[in-house]
Design an enzyme around this catalytic site. Structure first.
Site, mmCIF file in Angstrom:
data_model
loop_
_atom_site.group_PDB
_atom_site.id
_atom_site.type_symbol
_atom_site.label_atom_id
_atom_site.label_comp_id
_atom_site.label_asym_id
_atom_site.label_seq_id
_atom_site.Cartn_x
_atom_site.Cartn_y
_atom_site.Cartn_z
ATOM 1 N N ASP A 236 0.837 -1.192 0.000
ATOM 2 C CA ASP A 236 0.000 0.000 0.000
ATOM 3 C C ASP A 236 0.879 1.252 0.000
ATOM 4 O O ASP A 236 1.973 1.241 -0.573
ATOM 5 C CB ASP A 236 -0.931 -0.032 1.223
ATOM 6 C CG ASP A 236 -2.284 0.611 0.944
ATOM 7 O OD1 ASP A 236 -2.321 1.843 0.818
ATOM 8 O OD2 ASP A 236 -3.292 -0.121 0.849
ATOM 9 N N ASP B 218 -2.637 14.036 -14.841
ATOM 10 C CA ASP B 218 -3.118 15.125 -13.992
ATOM 11 C C ASP B 218 -2.625 14.997 -12.553
ATOM 12 O O ASP B 218 -3.120 15.674 -11.658
ATOM 13 C CB ASP B 218 -4.642 15.176 -14.009
ATOM 14 C CG ASP B 218 -5.270 13.921 -13.417
ATOM 15 O OD1 ASP B 218 -4.577 12.898 -13.292
ATOM 16 O OD2 ASP B 218 -6.478 13.964 -13.088
ATOM 17 N N ASN C 223 -5.856 0.817 21.688
ATOM 18 C CA ASN C 223 -5.796 1.810 22.766
ATOM 19 C C ASN C 223 -7.035 2.703 22.780
ATOM 20 O O ASN C 223 -7.662 2.897 23.815
ATOM 21 C CB ASN C 223 -4.540 2.680 22.615
ATOM 22 C CG ASN C 223 -3.267 1.873 22.755
ATOM 23 O OD1 ASN C 223 -3.250 0.857 23.445
ATOM 24 N ND2 ASN C 223 -2.202 2.305 22.102
ATOM 25 N N SER D 206 -11.531 -0.613 -0.312
ATOM 26 C CA SER D 206 -10.173 -0.648 0.233
ATOM 27 C C SER D 206 -10.168 -1.052 1.692
ATOM 28 O O SER D 206 -9.214 -1.670 2.162
ATOM 29 C CB SER D 206 -9.527 0.744 0.134
ATOM 30 O OG SER D 206 -8.859 0.927 -1.074
ATOM 31 N N ALA E 287 -7.932 -7.787 -8.246
ATOM 32 C CA ALA E 287 -9.083 -8.499 -7.696
ATOM 33 C C ALA E 287 -9.684 -9.494 -8.680
ATOM 34 O O ALA E 287 -10.198 -10.542 -8.276
ATOM 35 C CB ALA E 287 -10.148 -7.496 -7.252
ATOM 36 N N HIS F 47 -3.676 6.160 3.370
ATOM 37 C CA HIS F 47 -4.441 4.990 2.923
ATOM 38 C C HIS F 47 -3.911 3.709 3.557
ATOM 39 O O HIS F 47 -4.676 2.904 4.115
ATOM 40 C CB HIS F 47 -4.372 4.911 1.402
ATOM 41 C CG HIS F 47 -5.287 3.901 0.793
ATOM 42 N ND1 HIS F 47 -4.874 2.640 0.457
ATOM 43 C CD2 HIS F 47 -6.591 3.972 0.439
ATOM 44 C CE1 HIS F 47 -5.878 1.971 -0.084
ATOM 45 N NE2 HIS F 47 -6.938 2.766 -0.098
#
Length: 458
Positions: A171, A201, A234, A385, A334, A221
C-alpha cells in the site's frame, strides 16, 4: 490511465532470459549499471529504432540469494516456480525517447521471444468512495459495529492469532509513529521509483524517488488499512488479525490530484514489492488498489499476472478490493482467478452503492464509515479498500488456526471456507455480482475446524 514516461515492462518467453541483465535491487542498492542491450537481435533493434536506444534490468531478484549460491549469476538463481510463474522473466525497460513508445510496444509484441509487453501504467489510490474525515472525535459504538457484524470478537476469542503468521500490506506504507501502530509493525521497505514531476493530472509530492527502505506513509491509505488489521486497541477496537504479524510495503507514493492527496505507483513498483514480500515468507497479502480493465489497451496483459501466479504457487493467500465504481467491471488484481475479491456492505448488510460488482467477487465485508487510523489520530473511511483488510485479517486467523492444529491451509481451501461460511445479505435486492454474502469470521473458523475433523476421521 497515466503511464510512467519512457518506461515499459516486458516479459520474455520461458528460456529466453539472458544472463547479463542486472536486477532492480542490484541497480538501486549496489550501483550496478543497467544493461544497454537485451538480446543483441530484434528486441534491441526495435528499441533502437523506435526508442532511440534503451536500458534494461530484471524487475525481480531471485529467491535464492548470492550468499546461498555464490558465483552463480542472478538470472540463473531463479527456481522452477519463479521461471514458470513468469516473475523471473520480467524486464523493466527505459527508452531514450517517449514519443514512439506506443508503436514500440506494438512492434515488440510481434517478436517471438516476447511473451507480452505493455507501458508501465500508473495505479492510483486511495481506493475510497468518499473523502475521509481526518482526526474527528472517535465514536466507540460506531467503531465496534462493523466488527460485531462479522462476529470478529467471537473469532478472536477462539483464535487470538499467531505472531509467526504474517500479513503483507502492499500500500502507501504506514504511519509508524501512530500510537495504535507503534511496535506492531515488522520491518518493511519501499519500492516507489517515480522521477517525473507530473504523471497525467497527477503532481508528485514527497518521497517518490529516493532509494531507501523506509515505508513511511505520506497519504494515509495504508495506515487506515493497517489499523483495521493490527491496531493496538488503545482508543479504537484492536486489529482484526489479533496477534498475527504485519509487514508494510510502500509501493504507492504520494501525489496531488485536484487538490487531494492520493497514492500513486507504477505497476512495476507494485509487482517488485509483491515479489520481495512473498520471498520474505508472508502468508497473506492485502491489496487495496486496482486497475480497471477498461483503462487498458486491448492487447495489454492483465496487471500483476506473473506475481499473482507466483504468490499462489508459494501458497500465499491474496485478498484484493473489488473497486469503487459501483459498476459491473473487472479491476486487477481483484479479478484474477486465484485472488479473493472483496466488495463492501453497510451496517445493514446491504451492498454499498459504490461497490464494484462482477462474477469474480467472492464476498463482502463492512466498508462504509469504518473507524481506523489516520496519519495522526483517527479517521472514518469508506470504500472496498477498507473492506478488504477485514477479509485479510480473517485469512490470517484461518492460517493461524490451521497451524495450531498442524494442518496445511492452501489458498483455494481458504477461499472456499470464507465463501461457504458467509452470512446472507440482509436483502435479496441488488446483490447480484456481490459474491456469496458477508464475511463471518467466527463461522469461518468453526467451518475450518469441521473440515479438519472430517479429514482426520476419514
Amino acid at each position: 490511465m497515466p503511464r510512467v514516461p519512457r518506461r515499459l515492462v516486458l516479459t520474455l518467453r520461458l528460456g529466453e532470459l539472458p544472463d547479463h541483465l542486472p536486477s532492480l535491487r542490484e541497480v538501486r542498492r549496489e550501483g550496478v549499471a543497467m544493461a544497454t542491450r537485451i538480446d543483441g537481435g530484434p528486441i534491441d533493434r526495435l528499441l533502437s529504432h523506435h526508442g532511440g536506444g534503451a536500458r534494461a534490468l530484471r524487475l525481480h531478484s531471485a529467491r535464492v540469494t548470492r550468499l546461498q549460491r555464490p558465483g552463480v549469476p542472478g538470472a540463473r538463481r531463479f527456481d522452477d516456480v519463479e521461471q514458470l510463474s513468469g516473475v523471473a522473466r520480467v524486464l523493466r525497460v527505459e527508452v531514450a525517447h517517449d514519443e514512439a513508445l506506443p508503436s514500440l510496444v506494438k512492434a515488440l509484441a510481434q517478436v517471438t521471444q516476447v511473451e507480452h509487453v505493455a507501458p508501465d501504467w500508473v495505479c492510483t489510490t486511495p481506493f475510497d468512495a468518499r473523502r475521509a474525515v481526518s482526526s474527528p472525535p472517535l465514536d466507540p459504538a460506531a467503531a465496534r459495529r462493523p466488527r460485531a457484524l462479522m462476529r470478529l470478537p467471537q473469532a478472536l476469542a477462539l483464535q487470538r492469532g499467531d505472531p509467526s503468521v504474517v500479513i503483507g500490506l502492499v500500500d502507501t506504507g504506514v504511519a509508524k509513529g501512530h500510537a495504535e501502530l507503534a511496535r506492531r509493525m515488522r520491518r518493511g521497505f519501499d519500492t516507489v521509483d517515480l522521477d517525473a514531476a507530473t504523471l497525467g493530472d497527477l503532481t508528485l509530492v514527497g518521497d517518490n524517488a529516493s532509494r531507501d527502505e523506509d515505508p513511511d506513509d505520506e497519504v494515509g491509505h495504508g495506515s487506515a488499512c493497517a489499523g483495521i488489521l493490527r491496531a493496538n486497541g488503545n482508543g479504537m477496537p484492536g486489529g482484526g488479525a489479533g496477534l498475527c504479524g504485519l509487514t508494510p510495503v510502500r509501493v504507492l507514493g504520494a501525489a496531488l490530484q485536484g487538490g487531494r492527496r492520493v497514492g500513486v505507483g507504477a505497476l512495476a513498483n507494485i509487482d517488485a514489492g509483491m515479489k520481495r514480500i512473498i520471498d520474505l515468507g508472508v502468508q497473506v497479502i492485502n491489496m487495496s488498489f486496482g486497475t480497471p480493465e477498461s483503462s487498458l489497451n486491448a492487447d495489454d496483459p492483465r496487471p500483476h499476472t506473473e506475481v499473482v501466479r507466483y504468490a499462489i504457487a508459494r501458497g500465499v493467500l491474496l485478498v484484493a478490493a473489488s473497486g469503487n465504481s459501483g459498476a459491473v467491471e473487472r479491476y486487477y488484481p481483484a479479478a484474477h482467478d486465484d485472488v479473493i475479491a472483496v466488495g463492501a456492505v453497510d451496517d445493514t448488510l446491504r451492498p454499498c452503492s459504490f461497490s464494484t460488482r462482477g462474477e469474480h467477487v467472492d464476498l463482502c465485508a463492512p466498508g462504509l464509515d469504518i473507524w481506523t487510523c489516520g496519519l495522526q489520530g483517527y479517521t472514518c473511511v469508506s470504500g472496498t479498500s477498507f473492506a478488504a483488510p477485514f477479509v485479510a485479517a480473517a485469512c490470517a486467523l484461518l492460517v493461524a488456526h490451521a497451524e495450531s492444529r498442524a494442518w496445511p491451509l492452501d489458498p483455494h481451501t481458504a477461499r472456499e471456507i470464507l465463501v461457504d461460511s458467509a452470512r446472507p445479505f440482509d436483502s435479496t435486492r441488488d446483490t447480484e455480482g456481490c459474491g456469496a454474502g458477508v464475511l463471518d469470521v467466527h463461522a469461518a473458523l468453526t467451518l475450518l475446524d469441521r473440515r479438519i475433523d472430517a479429514a482426520l476421521d476419514s
